[in-house]
Design a protein around this motif. Structure first.
Motif, short mmCIF file in Angstrom:
data_model
loop_
_atom_site.label_atom_id
_atom_site.label_comp_id
_atom_site.label_asym_id
_atom_site.label_seq_id
_atom_site.Cartn_x
_atom_site.Cartn_y
_atom_site.Cartn_z
N CYS A 142 23.85 17.65 -0.02
CA CYS A 142 23.41 16.33 0.74
C CYS A 142 23.68 16.51 2.19
CB CYS A 142 24.49 15.36 0.03
SG CYS A 142 23.90 13.52 0.59
N PHE A 242 15.89 5.18 -6.48
CA PHE A 242 15.11 5.69 -5.07
C PHE A 242 13.85 4.90 -4.79
CE2 PHE A 242 17.94 8.92 -6.40
CZ PHE A 242 18.33 9.70 -5.28
N PHE A 246 11.14 5.63 -1.52
CA PHE A 246 9.72 5.91 -1.54
C PHE A 246 8.76 5.21 -1.11
CE2 PHE A 246 11.37 9.09 -5.39
CZ PHE A 246 12.13 9.65 -4.46
N LEU A 261 10.11 15.52 -2.44
CA LEU A 261 11.24 14.55 -3.02
C LEU A 261 10.72 14.31 -4.76
CD1 LEU A 261 12.06 12.36 -0.01
CD2 LEU A 261 13.41 13.66 -1.17
N ASN A 262 9.66 13.81 -4.90
CA ASN A 262 8.87 13.61 -6.15
C ASN A 262 8.90 14.83 -7.03
OD1 ASN A 262 8.22 10.46 -6.77
ND2 ASN A 262 8.03 10.88 -4.44
N PHE A 265 12.59 15.57 -8.10
CA PHE A 265 12.74 14.35 -8.92
C PHE A 265 12.27 14.68 -10.38
CE2 PHE A 265 15.06 10.47 -8.12
CZ PHE A 265 14.90 9.79 -9.31
N TYR A 284 20.51 15.18 -8.50
CA TYR A 284 19.73 14.08 -7.66
C TYR A 284 20.47 13.66 -6.36
CZ TYR A 284 17.51 13.64 -12.41
OH TYR A 284 16.63 13.73 -13.39
N LEU A 287 19.63 14.14 -2.90
CA LEU A 287 18.34 13.24 -2.39
C LEU A 287 18.59 11.94 -1.81
CD1 LEU A 287 15.82 14.25 -5.33
CD2 LEU A 287 16.31 15.56 -3.29
N MET A 288 19.93 11.46 -2.03
CA MET A 288 20.21 10.33 -1.30
C MET A 288 20.24 10.48 0.34
SD MET A 288 21.11 7.50 -3.27
CE MET A 288 22.09 6.57 -2.52
N TYR A 291 17.73 8.07 2.33
CA TYR A 291 18.15 6.87 2.55
C TYR A 291 18.97 6.85 4.17
CZ TYR A 291 17.28 4.14 -1.43
OH TYR A 291 16.51 3.34 -2.32
N SER A 319 16.80 -2.84 -7.76
CA SER A 319 17.41 -1.52 -7.70
C SER A 319 18.68 -1.71 -7.23
CB SER A 319 16.81 -0.84 -6.36
OG SER A 319 17.46 0.35 -5.71
#
Length: 466
Positions: A142, A242, A246, A261-262, A265, A284, A287-288, A291, A319
């Motif tokens: 990360c 997410f 996105f 990213l997708n 995912f 996953y 991928l944070m 943000y 969310s």
């Protein structure tokens, strides 16, 4: 809320909370982490990043080169990896908390966005904590991804070099980063050169140290055939976390960042199948990092702007609710792992007590025993042994049996669902049981494991020869 003192207080509180829960948590190191610890130990002691020191046909069974190297440095200086990995994670995690809070914008007139941001921080810290204690490279991945994404628009983004070295699938980000510039320009070729250097280092690592060049966990964990409703539910549930960012990427026309990213995912949900990959949704989590570099909650659309803004606020609330639900799932999973580890590691501690330096043993849960015992361990399912992996993938019973004979392995262990009669815990262990004709052998010992599983251990005085 934009006051620097207020943000500093938030940073201090969340970092302090994070450190306290990390140092007070029970041991939740998973077996896959001990595999990486074993590679790191052999690199530090012998200069060879191998699972064991058998020189014939080595394959690589751990995915994060850089994380393993960091752990080897810890061992080189005489510190215990199983203890000090956590302090590495605490350092990286504290930095990430500070950067996230520093990036987010709070506005007294935007209460929905404020609720979302505070919930995002809280959820991130919970998810960060969960992934800080299992021993794998998740937090470090990360961090590297954040540093790379934060410099996405720069041609001299040297963090690109580290992407394949921290997780090989991050090469995908390199590809789209190269594409996000004018073709055949000086910047385009500069980006290609930097990205290629990272891939070259990764390739040279394999060329120098290994005989088999495909990552063994990729063969072991990847499946491309079955798509289930459960996987779809998992995909949609995590996507809700997410989706706000996105949508922000889509609105800002950052398609070349949105696409990888997708893809990842989708890949993590439908094509990576293993026990350890599901722990705290650890694949996953890196991928944070998106943000940290892309703001949400303040989008402006050319058409239907009012409707879009209302829809975005509803999405932010949904969310947040999903973050709360997912946090609850993580805490429940944490309890389950703690309970499982008690029986799981006790069984292997019992096995280790019988092993001597001259012994050779096959282990299917290949980390703990290899790291703590003095015996030579072989991964029975092939996650860390190329020959075993290939024989199992091709269902070649003879090749598997002959390899066990050739290595003169004198302890074989397999997991069972029953104590009094061997019933394979997994298809891999059924393959082992049949290949070695263990039905004709009497178990040396049977140790209770977790959740009603049992470890059957077979002993062959002068090595397996049947």
């Amino acid at each position: 809320m934009q006051n620097k003192n207020t943000k500093f207080i938030l940073q201090l509180l969340f970092v302090a909370l994070y450190v306290i829960v990390c140092v007070s948590a029970e041991n939740l190191v998973i077996d896959d982490a001990y595999i990486t610890f074993q590679y790191a130990k052999n690199l530090a002691e012998f200069g060879k990043p191998w699972y064991n020191l058998d020189p014939t046909f080595q394959g690589n069974g751990q995915t994060s080169i850089l994380w393993m190297v960091l752990l080897s440095i810890i061992h080189f200086f005489g510190l215990k990896i199983e203890i000090f990995f956590l302090w590495l994670n605490i350092g990286f995690g504290s930095f990430l908390i500070i950067k996230l809070i520093d990036f987010l914008k709070f506005d007294v007139d935007k209460w929905v966005t404020n609720i979302f941001n505070f919930s995002l921080i809280s959820f991130f810290v919970i998810w960060l904590f969960m992934n800080s204690i299992h021993g794998l490279e998740t937090i470090f991945a990360c961090l590297i991804l954040f540093l790379f994404l934060g410099n996405w628009d720069k041609t001299n983004n040297y963090f690109t070099l580290f992407l394949p070295l921290v997780r090989p699938e991050f090469i995908l980000f390199q590809v789209f980063w190269v594409l996000d510039t004018k073709f055949f320009s000086a910047d385009f070729f500069r980006r290609i050169s930097i990205a290629f250097l990272g891939v070259l280092i990764y390739g040279l690592y394999y060329f120098v140290f290994f005989d088999y060049y495909i990552l063994l966990p990729f063969l072991y964990k990847s499946e491309f055939k079955v798509y289930t409703l459960h996987q779809l539910i998992v995909y949609c549930g995590l996507l809700l976390v997410f989706l706000p960012v996105f949508i922000s990427l889509f609105a800002k026309k950052k398609f070349l960042l949105l696409i990888p990213l997708n893809i990842l995912f989708f890949y993590y949900t439908f094509n990576v199948q293993s026990y350890s990959s599901g722990i705290f949704s650890r694949y996953y989590f890196p991928l944070m990092a998106i943000y940290f570099v892309v703001p949400v909650g303040s989008l402006h659309f050319q058409f239907f702007n009012k409707f879009a803004q209302v829809s975005l606020k509803i999405l932010l609330i949904i969310s947040v609710l999903r973050m709360i639900d997912l946090s609850n799932n993580f805490f429940q999973q944490k309890k389950n792992i703690a309970f499982e580890n008690i029986g799981y590691y006790n069984s292997y501690k019992n096995l280790i007590s019988y092993l001597k330096p001259s012994d050779k043993v096959t282990i299917n849960d290949a980390g703990f025993t290899a790291y703590f015992s003095t015996a030579t361990c072989y991964d029975g399912v092939g996650l860390n042994d190329a020959t075993i992996m290939l024989s199992r993938k091709t269902k070649d019973f003879n090749a598997y049996r002959n390899y066990i004979k050739e290595k003169k392995i004198n302890y074989v262990s397999v997991g069972s669902l029953m104590q009094n009669k061997f019933t394979a815990r997994s298809p891999a262990e059924n393959f082992i049981f049949r290949s070695l004709n263990l039905r004709a052998q009497k178990p040396f010992m049977v140790f209770p494991m977790d959740k009603g599983f049992y470890l059957f251990v077979y002993h062959f005085e002068n090595g397996y020869n049947f």
